[in-house]
Scaffold this motif. Structure first.
Motif, mmCIF file in Angstrom:
data_model
loop_
_atom_site.group_PDB
_atom_site.id
_atom_site.type_symbol
_atom_site.label_atom_id
_atom_site.label_comp_id
_atom_site.label_asym_id
_atom_site.label_seq_id
_atom_site.Cartn_x
_atom_site.Cartn_y
_atom_site.Cartn_z
ATOM 1 N N LEU A 728 -31.272 68.422 90.646
ATOM 2 C CA LEU A 728 -31.877 69.714 90.336
ATOM 3 C C LEU A 728 -32.489 69.698 88.939
ATOM 4 O O LEU A 728 -33.540 70.287 88.690
ATOM 5 N N ALA A 729 -31.832 69.006 88.016
ATOM 6 C CA ALA A 729 -32.344 68.918 86.646
ATOM 7 C C ALA A 729 -33.652 68.144 86.583
ATOM 8 O O ALA A 729 -34.529 68.421 85.747
ATOM 9 N N SER A 734 -37.872 75.048 85.509
ATOM 10 C CA SER A 734 -38.457 76.193 86.207
ATOM 11 C C SER A 734 -37.572 76.604 87.379
ATOM 12 O O SER A 734 -36.779 75.823 87.880
ATOM 13 N N ASP A 735 -37.713 77.831 87.813
ATOM 14 C CA ASP A 735 -36.915 78.312 88.930
ATOM 15 C C ASP A 735 -37.383 77.666 90.229
ATOM 16 O O ASP A 735 -38.578 77.390 90.431
ATOM 17 N N LEU A 736 -36.422 77.474 91.147
ATOM 18 C CA LEU A 736 -36.706 76.892 92.448
ATOM 19 C C LEU A 736 -36.466 77.950 93.522
ATOM 20 O O LEU A 736 -35.509 78.722 93.427
ATOM 21 N N ARG A 741 -34.730 74.294 96.901
ATOM 22 C CA ARG A 741 -33.403 73.954 96.389
ATOM 23 C C ARG A 741 -32.559 73.274 97.457
ATOM 24 O O ARG A 741 -31.865 72.273 97.204
ATOM 25 N N ASN A 742 -32.612 73.797 98.681
ATOM 26 C CA ASN A 742 -31.832 73.190 99.775
ATOM 27 C C ASN A 742 -32.288 71.777 100.075
ATOM 28 O O ASN A 742 -31.483 70.901 100.403
ATOM 29 N N ARG A 743 -33.598 71.523 99.986
ATOM 30 C CA ARG A 743 -34.099 70.175 100.214
ATOM 31 C C ARG A 743 -33.590 69.216 99.134
ATOM 32 O O ARG A 743 -33.226 68.066 99.420
ATOM 33 N N VAL A 744 -33.567 69.688 97.901
ATOM 34 C CA VAL A 744 -33.054 68.860 96.812
ATOM 35 C C VAL A 744 -31.562 68.560 97.007
ATOM 36 O O VAL A 744 -31.104 67.440 96.818
ATOM 37 N N ILE A 745 -30.807 69.582 97.414
ATOM 38 C CA ILE A 745 -29.370 69.396 97.636
ATOM 39 C C ILE A 745 -29.125 68.414 98.772
ATOM 40 O O ILE A 745 -28.239 67.545 98.703
ATOM 41 N N ASN A 746 -29.899 68.532 99.854
ATOM 42 C CA ASN A 746 -29.769 67.589 100.966
ATOM 43 C C ASN A 746 -30.038 66.164 100.515
ATOM 44 O O ASN A 746 -29.334 65.226 100.893
ATOM 45 N N VAL A 815 -32.262 76.016 86.398
ATOM 46 C CA VAL A 815 -31.668 74.689 86.275
ATOM 47 C C VAL A 815 -31.688 74.256 84.830
ATOM 48 O O VAL A 815 -32.716 74.304 84.162
ATOM 49 N N LYS A 816 -30.520 73.831 84.343
ATOM 50 C CA LYS A 816 -30.420 73.297 82.983
ATOM 51 C C LYS A 816 -29.888 71.884 83.045
ATOM 52 O O LYS A 816 -28.939 71.609 83.750
ATOM 53 N N ALA A 817 -30.519 71.013 82.295
ATOM 54 C CA ALA A 817 -30.087 69.613 82.278
ATOM 55 C C ALA A 817 -28.772 69.509 81.549
ATOM 56 O O ALA A 817 -28.494 70.268 80.631
#
Length: 817
Positions: A728-729, A734-736, A741-746, A815-817
Motif C-alpha cells: 500500500l505504501a 494519495s488516497d485509494l 485497495r482490495n487489488r493491492v491487498i490481494n 497510506v503512510k510509509a
C-alpha cells in the motif's frame, strides 16, 4: 515458588519411593515433648466410654463395625486380652476398687480357650454382631494388657493405653472427641497415635495418653529447639538407628526441669501429632541432649534428621496436586522425544535443501547451531527437561527456519527483478527484517504469557520456546549472513532455488478478498458443528487438571477391555470411574474423583488400595505406569489461569498490532483470527473425541498447544499485514478507492503465499514427526498443534485480512510509509 497461586512446586527426578516423599513434604517438623498418663489411670474411663457409646451413636451395621481381630491382634497376649474383654460374662468394672477383681478374672482365664475358641467364635457366629452393638469401642480397639510369669493378664504399665487397626483410628478419634465421652477422662488430656505401625503386617498403631499440664494447652517444650540432629546406632540393640539431638540453651533448661519432674515416668516425643517414642526417664538430663528411639529404617532415620534440621514450618503442608511418572513410562517418553527430535531435524533439513538448494543447507547449519545454543542455555540454567520441553525444542527447530524462509523469499523476489546476488541478498535481509522482528516478538510475548500462567511441564515448554525464539533470531540473521558474505567475497555461486522450485508460486493470483464470505461460512460451519457435538457429548472431555481427581495409566499383560476394567473398579470404589484406552489396547487411563477432597494423610493409600483391589480382581497382571492427582481447588485455579492466559494473550496481541500498524482495524483482524483459531481447535477436539484412537482431553497441555498456535498464527498474520502495509505504501501517499485497495491487498496476500506455505510445511512435518513418534503421552498435544498450524495458516490469510477489509470499508485509506 508459584507466586500467583501461593503454592510450592517440588520436582524430584529419579525418586521411586513416593510414600517417603509424601511424608517428608507434609511433615511440619513441629517437635513437642509431653508428659504422659499411665494406662492404669485411663482404663476405667475407657471402659465407661465403651458402655456409654451405644446410647450416643446412631444405629450402624454392627457386622461391619468389628475389626478382623486376627489381623489387628498384636500377639497371643493381645488376642487373649481381647477375648477376655470381649467375654460379656467377664465384664470390666469401672471403679478402681474393683480393678483387682477384673485382673483376677483376666488372670484366671484359660488362654487357649479364650484366645482361640473365643476369637474363632467372634468371627463366625452371631455373637460378633451382638458384641459390636454392645461394645462399639472395644469392637475396634484393644486395651493394652500383658501377661505376667503366671500367664495372668494385667494392664500394661506406661503411656500406651491400647491398639487399633489403622483404618479404625478415624472412628476411634470421633468417639473420643464426643463431649460426653471426653468428660469421662481426666481434664486436659490428649490422645496421640504412634507414627509407625507396631506389627509386621503394618496395620496396627498404638494409642498414647498425653497429660496436658499448661493452661494454654501447649506442650512444655516445643518449637525450633533443635540445634543439631544426627543418626547414631545403638550397638546394644543390634545396631538399630536412632536420632541424637542437641537443644538450644533455653530449651536445655526446660528439658532439665521436665525430666527432673518425671523420673520413673514416660515422656512422649511427638512430631506433627504422632508419637515417635515414649522413653522412661531414669534421671534428670541437664545438658539438653536427648534421643528419639524407635523401629526406624535407615531411610526413616535420615529423613527425620533432615526434617528436624530444616526446622518447624509455620503451617502444615498439604499436597494438592501430584504427578508420578514411573521409570518405564519416563524412559519411553525420553526415547520417543529423542526419536521425534532426530526425525524432525532430518525432515526439515531435507526440505530446506530440496527447496532452497545451497542456501537451504546454510539455513540447516544455522538451525543445528540454534539447537546447540538451546541445549547450552538449558544446561547453564539447570533446567529440567520434560517431554513438553522436548516438544518445545522440536517446534523451535521448525520455527527457526521461518526467518530464513522469509529472507530467502525476499531475496528471490529481488533476483527476479534482475538484481545481482549481492544486491539481492542485501535487499532481502533489509526488507525481511520488519516481518522477522514482529513475528519473533509476538511469539516471545506468547511464550512469556505461557510461562507466567503455566506450571510444571507447561513452564518447561515455555522456557525452551522462549530460549529457542531468541537464539533462532540470532542464528537466522547473523550466522547465515556471515556465511553468505564470506561466499560473496570469494565469488562463490549462491543458489536460492532448484530447477523444480524456481518458479513455484510465481503466477498465483487467488481472489482472497473477493471470496472472503465463503471463508466466513466455512469457519462458521466448523464452529457450529463443534457446538452441536459439545451439547451431544455434554461438554468437553476435561482432563484431571481441569476437573480434579486422580488419574492412573495402567498397562496390562493382555488386553483387558475398558468396560471390564470399569465394572471391576466401580465395585471397588463404590462409584464408576472413567476408563479409556490410552495408546495401545493393553493400556488404560483410569480417572476417578474417589476421596479427592479427603484431607487425611492416608487418603492416597486408601485410593491406591481400592484401585489395586479392583485391578487384582481381573486376574490379569498389570503395572501402574504413572499417576496424577489434582484437587478441586487447584483444578479451578488451573482452569481460570488458562482462560485468563488466552484472554490476556489476545489483549496483548491487539495492543501490539495496533501500535505497530497504527490502525485499530489491524488489531481487530488479528484478535478475531486468534479467537477463530481457539474456537476451531476446540471444535475439532469435540468433533473427533471418541472417533480417534487416542485421548483428546482438554488440560494444561492443550492450553499450551492453543497458545503456541496463537503465537504461530500471530506471526503469520504479522508477516501478511507487513506485506500489505508495504504494498500500500508503494502506491504513494494519495488516497485509494476500495477497489484499488482490495487489488493491492490481494496482490500482497498472493506474494506472501510461498513464505506462508513453506513455513507451514516445515512446522507441519515436524509436528507430524512428534505426533507419530512422540509417544502416547503427548499425542493429544501434538494433534492440537497439527490442527492449529493448519487453522493458523488459514486464518492469517482468510480471516484476519478479510476482517480488516470489511471494517475498513467506510473510509478511504490514507497510506503512510
Amino acid at each position: 515458588k508459584l507466586q500467583q497461586a501461593g503454592r510450592i512446586l517440588v520436582e524430584l527426578p529419579g525418586v521411586k519411593d513416593k510414600d517417603r516423599v509424601r511424608k517428608m513434604i507434609v511433615t511440619t517438623a513441629n517437635l513437642e515433648f509431653w508428659e504422659t498418663w499411665d494406662n492404669e489411670k485411663i482404663y476405667p474411663a475407657l471402659d465407661q466410654a465403651n458402655k456409654l457409646l451405644p446410647s450416643l451413636i446412631a444405629p450402624v451395621d454392627s457386622s461391619k463395625l468389628v475389626s478382623d481381630t486376627g489381623k489387628v491382634a498384636m500377639s497371643d497376649t493381645s488376642k487373649a486380652a481381647i477375648a477376655a474383654v470381649s467375654d460379656t460374662s467377664k465384664k470390666a468394672v469401672a471403679d478402681t476398687s474393683k480393678k483387682a477383681n477384673l485382673l483376677s478374672q483376666l488372670g484366671n482365664a484359660d488362654k487357649k480357650d479364650t484366645s482361640k475358641s473365643k476369637l474363632s467364635g467372634m468371627k463366625q457366629d452371631t455373637g460378633r454382631a451382638k458384641f459390636a452393638k454392645e461394645n462399639p469401642l472395644f469392637a475396634i480397639y484393644q486395651p493394652a494388657v500383658q501377661a505376667n510369669e503366671k500367664q495372668q493378664y494385667t494392664l500394661r504399665p506406661g503411656p500406651v493405653i491400647g491398639y487399633a487397626n489403622i483404618k479404625d483410628t478415624g472412628t476411634i478419634n470421633k468417639y473420643l472427641a464426643m463431649p460426653k465421652i471426653k468428660a469421662l477422662f481426666p481434664a486436659r488430656m490428649k490422645f496421640f497415635w504412634s507414627f509407625k505401625p507396631t506389627t509386621k503386617d503394618g496395620t496396627t498403631l498404638e494409642l498414647i495418653a498425653i497429660r496436658v499440664t499448661s493452661r494454654d494447652g501447649k506442650s512444655p517444650l516445643s518449637g525450633d529447639i533443635i540445634t543439631e540432629a544426627r543418626v547414631v546406632y545403638d550397638q546394644q540393640n543390634g545396631g538399630s538407628p536412632q536420632i541424637s539431638m542437641s537443644m538450644t540453651a533455653e530449651a536445655g533448661l526446660s528439658w532439665k526441669r521436665l525430666t527432673g519432674a518425671n523420673i520413673g515416668k514416660s515422656i512422649a516425643i511427638v512430631l506433627d501429632d504422632h508419637v515417635y517414642s515414649y522413653p522412661n526417664v531414669i534421671s534428670e538430663i541437664p545438658n539438653g541432649q536427648s534421643s528419639i528411639t524407635g523401629s526406624f529404617s535407615n531411610n526413616e532415620a535420615n529423613d527425620l534428621v533432615k526434617i528436624l534440621k530444616a526446622g518447624k514450618l509455620p503451617a502444615r503442608a498439604r499436597i494438592v496436586q501430584e504427578t508420578i511418572v514411573g521409570p518405564t513410562l519416563g524412559q519411553e517418553a525420553i526415547s520417543a522425544g529423542l526419536v521425534s527430535c532426530v526425525i524432525a531435524l532430518v525432515v526439515v533439513m531435507l526440505f530446506m535443501g530440496f527447496y532452497y538448494s545451497k542456501s537451504g543447507w546454510v539455513a540447516d547449519l544455522a538451525m543445528l547451531v540454534n539447537v546447540f545454543f538451546i541445549f547450552g542455555v538449558l544446561a547453564s540454567l539447570s533446567a529440567v527437561l520434560t517431554l513438553p520441553g522436548i516438544a518445545g525444542i522440536v517446534l523451535t527447530i521448525a520455527m527457526s527456519v521461518d526467518a530464513n524462509i522469509i529472507i530467502f523469499e525476499r531475496v528471490r523476489e529481488e533476483l527476479r527483478l534482475g538484481k545481482s546476488t549481492a544486491a539481492a541478498i542485501k535487499e532481502g535481509y533489509s526488507n525481511a527484517m520488519s516481518s522477522i522482528i514482529d513475528g519473533h516478538v509476538t511469539s516471545l510475548l506468547l511464550g512469556v504469557i505461557l510461562y507466567v500462567f503455566g506450571t510444571g511441564p507447561i513452564q518447561g515448554f515455555a522456557t525452551t520456546l522462549c530460549i529457542g525464539i531468541i537464539s533462532s533470531l540470532f542464528c537466522a540473521i547473523f550466522i547465515t549472513r556471515l556465511i553468505f558474505d564470506r561466499w560473496l567475497d570469494k565469488n562463490k555461486p549462491i543458489a536460492f532455488s532448484t530447477k523444480l522450485t524456481e518458479n513455484a508460486f510465481k503466477n498465483i493470483n487467488i481472489d482472497f478478498v473477493g471470496k472472503r464470505k465463503y471463508y466466513y461460512m466455512l469457519s462458521l460451519a466448523i464452529i457450529i458443528t463443534g457446538g452441536v457435538f459439545y451439547y451431544k457429548n455434554k461438554g468437553f472431555n476435561l482432563g484431571v487438571d481441569f476437573k480434579g481427581g486422580r488419574s492412573y495409566i495402567v498397562r496390562f499383560d493382555q488386553e483387558a477391555g475398558s468396560e471390564r476394567v470399569r465394572e471391576a473398579l466401580t465395585k471397588s470404589f463404590g462409584m464408576p470411574p472413567e476408563v479409556k484406552t490410552f495408546g495401545e489396547a493393553t493400556q488404560q487411563k483410569i480417572t476417578t474423583s474417589y476421596l479427592i477432597e479427603d484431607p487425611a494423610d492416608d487418603a492416597e493409600s486408601k485410593v491406591e488400595t481400592k484401585l489395586n483391589d479392583g485391578l487384582n480382581s481381573l486376574g490379569i497382571k498389570y503395572k501402574i505406569l504413572s499417576s496424577e492427582k489434582v484437587g478441586e481447588t487447584v483444578s479451578r485455579d488451573i482452569k481460570n489461569a488458562a482462560i485468563w492466559a488466552i484472554l490476556f494473550s489476545c489483549l496483548i496481541m491487539f495492543v501490539y498490532i495496533f501500535v505497530r500498524f497504527k490502525k485499530w482495524q489491524y488489531g481487530l483482524g488479528a484478535t478475531v483470527a486468534l479467537f477463530h483459531d481457539v474456537l476451531v481447535v476446540l471444535s475439532c477436539y469435540t468433533i473427533f473425541d471418541g472417533l480417534l484412537p487416542f485421548s483428546l482431553e482438554i488440560g494444561q497441555d492443550f492450553i499450551a498447544a492453543v497458545l503456541t498456535v496463537m503465537g504461530y498464527s500471530m506471526t503469520d498474520t504479522v508477516v501478511v499485514f507487513d506485506r500489505i502495509r508495504e504494498y500500500l505504501a508503494e502506491k504513494g501517499k494519495s488516497d485509494l478507492d476500495l477497489g484499488e485497495r482490495n487489488r493491492v491487498i490481494n496482490y500482497a496476500l498472493n506474494s506472501t503465499l510461498s513464505r506462508t506455505i513453506n513455513t507451514s510445511l516445515t512446522i507441519f512435518f515436524v509436528l507430524l514427526a512428534i505426533f507419530i513418534f512422540g509417544g502416547d503421552t503427548i499425542r493429544g498435544f501434538s494433534f492440537a498443534l497439527l490442527i492449529g498450524i493448519v487453522i493458523g495458516t488459514y486464518s492469517s490469510i482468510c480471516v484476519a485480512t478479510p476482517v480488516v477489509v470489511d471494517f475498513d470499508k467506510k473510509e478511504k485509506v490514507p497510506v503512510k510509509a
